[in-house]
Design an enzyme around this catalytic site. Structure first.
Site, PDB file in Angstrom:
ATOM      1  N   ASP A  19      -1.088  -8.434  -6.813  1.00  0.00           N
ATOM      2  CA  ASP A  19       0.435  -8.130  -7.289  1.00  0.00           C
ATOM      3  C   ASP A  19       1.468  -7.884  -6.294  1.00  0.00           C
ATOM      4  OD1 ASP A  19      -0.550  -5.698  -6.536  1.00  0.00           O
ATOM      5  OD2 ASP A  19       0.454  -4.585  -8.332  1.00  0.00           O
ATOM      6  N   TYR A 142       1.432   6.762  -7.621  1.00  0.00           N
ATOM      7  CA  TYR A 142       2.017   6.721  -6.278  1.00  0.00           C
ATOM      8  C   TYR A 142       3.157   7.642  -6.072  1.00  0.00           C
ATOM      9  CZ  TYR A 142      -0.586   2.411  -4.815  1.00  0.00           C
ATOM     10  OH  TYR A 142      -1.480   1.583  -4.842  1.00  0.00           O
ATOM     11  N   LYS A 173      -5.663   5.192  -9.267  1.00  0.00           N
ATOM     12  CA  LYS A 173      -5.639   4.645  -8.212  1.00  0.00           C
ATOM     13  C   LYS A 173      -4.702   5.239  -7.455  1.00  0.00           C
ATOM     14  CE  LYS A 173      -4.327   0.124  -5.992  1.00  0.00           C
ATOM     15  NZ  LYS A 173      -4.224  -1.201  -5.992  1.00  0.00           N
ATOM     16  N   LYS A 175      -3.450   6.443  -2.872  1.00  0.00           N
ATOM     17  CA  LYS A 175      -3.678   6.297  -1.478  1.00  0.00           C
ATOM     18  C   LYS A 175      -4.550   7.210  -0.864  1.00  0.00           C
ATOM     19  CE  LYS A 175       0.320   3.110  -1.467  1.00  0.00           C
ATOM     20  NZ  LYS A 175       1.429   2.567  -0.765  1.00  0.00           N
ATOM     21  N   GLY A 200      -3.740  -0.521   1.545  1.00  0.00           N
ATOM     22  CA  GLY A 200      -2.691  -0.252   2.403  1.00  0.00           C
ATOM     23  C   GLY A 200      -2.640  -1.671   2.991  1.00  0.00           C
ATOM     24  N   ARG A 227      -4.463  -6.919   0.687  1.00  0.00           N
ATOM     25  CA  ARG A 227      -4.170  -7.316   1.877  1.00  0.00           C
ATOM     26  C   ARG A 227      -5.220  -7.330   2.909  1.00  0.00           C
ATOM     27  NH1 ARG A 227       1.318  -3.959   2.218  1.00  0.00           N
ATOM     28  NH2 ARG A 227       0.012  -2.627   1.120  1.00  0.00           N
TER      29      ARG A 227
HETATM   30  P1  FBP Z   1      -3.043  -3.309  -0.848  1.00  0.00           P
HETATM   31  O1  FBP Z   1      -4.322  -2.968  -0.630  1.00  0.00           O
HETATM   32  O2  FBP Z   1      -2.813  -4.498  -0.507  1.00  0.00           O
HETATM   33  O3  FBP Z   1      -2.462  -2.092  -0.210  1.00  0.00           O
HETATM   34  O4  FBP Z   1      -2.775  -3.201  -2.294  1.00  0.00           O
HETATM   35  C1  FBP Z   1      -2.742  -2.209  -3.319  1.00  0.00           C
HETATM   36  C2  FBP Z   1      -1.769  -1.977  -4.160  1.00  0.00           C
HETATM   37  O5  FBP Z   1      -1.756  -0.780  -4.818  1.00  0.00           O
HETATM   38  C3  FBP Z   1      -1.145  -3.099  -4.716  1.00  0.00           C
HETATM   39  O6  FBP Z   1      -1.561  -3.280  -6.203  1.00  0.00           O
HETATM   40  C4  FBP Z   1       0.297  -3.126  -4.777  1.00  0.00           C
HETATM   41  O7  FBP Z   1       0.884  -4.373  -4.851  1.00  0.00           O
HETATM   42  C5  FBP Z   1       0.783  -2.400  -3.635  1.00  0.00           C
HETATM   43  O8  FBP Z   1      -0.417  -1.729  -2.989  1.00  0.00           O
HETATM   44  C6  FBP Z   1       1.942  -1.469  -3.955  1.00  0.00           C
HETATM   45  O9  FBP Z   1       2.192  -0.621  -2.751  1.00  0.00           O
HETATM   46  P2  FBP Z   1       3.441  -0.049  -2.002  1.00  0.00           P
HETATM   47  O10 FBP Z   1       4.049   0.402  -3.561  1.00  0.00           O
HETATM   48  O11 FBP Z   1       2.886   1.382  -1.239  1.00  0.00           O
HETATM   49  O12 FBP Z   1       4.043  -1.131  -1.473  1.00  0.00           O
END
Ligand code: FBP
Length: 260
Positions: A19, A142, A173, A175, A200, A227
């Site tokens: 996403d 987050y 989910k 970090k 991340g 990523r």
């Molecule tokens: P990644 O593994 O690429 O970090 O993706 C995890 C994720 O939660 C994605 O689902 C979302 O698009 C992105 O990280 C959002 O991260 P942030 O708001 O920190 O930029």
């Protein structure tokens, strides 16, 4: 409560997240991974337990053999173009997720934002509907905004895990802040809600694999990553290494050797 769809294997999740095109924009992409089919192929052949994406991507690309990958449909989103305390509003219904064939719905909450109440309310209602329909509810939690000094402090990550549990999330989910003891505290705060970690931005393969091993060891029930996988030049080999760490108890060191 009725039985919910399962987006894991052996109580472990290996979710491929896609996403970022909405959340970050095209800067995350190259000529290959800008194509949703490229990423869906990784999810299929890399044996991911689910793919997380927005409704438009699901509607247009999740068909035929890709339907073997359980769908985790995101119901809210924001772009990187908005300023101020973050808020991400619901734009797609649980009903639409069910009609598309999703097993689970996902929603991001920015804990500590001045708009957190709006997101609590929307997610609370999503949980209620999702459970009525037998869908799993996943919360991307987050901590972020003017009231948050450190997004990944143990205090904030554990607080988020607890709030997700109290709102009724089946999976949260978060970090990973790299502190094994602190992250274990977050797992304990999540209680019966399964905690998975995000990946991340892309890091060295060895660092990423060590992060996967540490997450497994502090009690995470898996990953929801993007990523680090689809920006890798060996996404399937890397996915196999991740799988072995998560499901077969392999060590990161062993897998780093195989990757090099
Ligand atoms: P990644 O593994 O690429 O970090 O993706 C995890 C994720 O939660 C994605 O689902 C979302 O698009 C992105 O990280 C959002 O991260 P942030 O708001 O920190 O930029």
């Amino acid at each position: 409560m009725m039985n919910l769809h399962n987006i894991g294997r052996n109580n472990t999740y290996m979710v491929l997240a896609y996403d970022q095109g909405f959340e970050h924009g095209p800067s995350d992409f190259n000529a290959k991974n800008v194509d949703p089919y490229y990423v869906f192929d990784i999810a299929l052949h890399g044996k991911y337990t689910a793919i997380a994406c927005q409704a438009g991507i699901a509607e247009k690309h999740w068909h035929d053999e890709y339907k073997d990958i359980p769908l985790l449909l995101k119901l809210n989103a924001k772009t990187s173009l908005q300023s101020g305390d973050p808020v991400s509003r619901q734009h797609t219904s649980v009903r639409r997720a069910q009609e598309l064939g999703a097993s689970a719905v996902g929603y991001t909450i920015y804990l500590g934002s001045d708009h957190q109440q709006t997101m609590f309310q929307e997610f609370g209602q999503i949980v209620e509907k999702a459970h009525e329909m037998g869908l799993t509810a996943v919360c991307w939690m987050y901590p972020r905004g003017s009231n948050i000094d450190e997004e990944t402090s143990t205090e904030n990550v554990a607080y988020g895990a607890r709030v997700a549990h109290e709102l009724g999330a089946d999976i949260v989910k978060v970090k990973d802040n790299g502190d094994k003891g602190g992250m274990h505290w977050a797992v304990q705060n999540a209680a019966q809600t399964d905690l998975v970690v995000a990946g991340g931005h892309k890091t060295a393969t060895s660092t990423f694999l060590r992060n996967v091993e540490r997450a497994r060891d502090f009690g995470a029930k898996g990953l929801a990553v993007g990523r680090n996988i689809w920006q890798s030049d060996k996404p399937l080999k890397l996915s196999a290494a991740v799988r072995k760490i998560l499901f077969d108890d392999a060590s990161a060191a062993e897998m780093i050797d195989i990757m090099s």
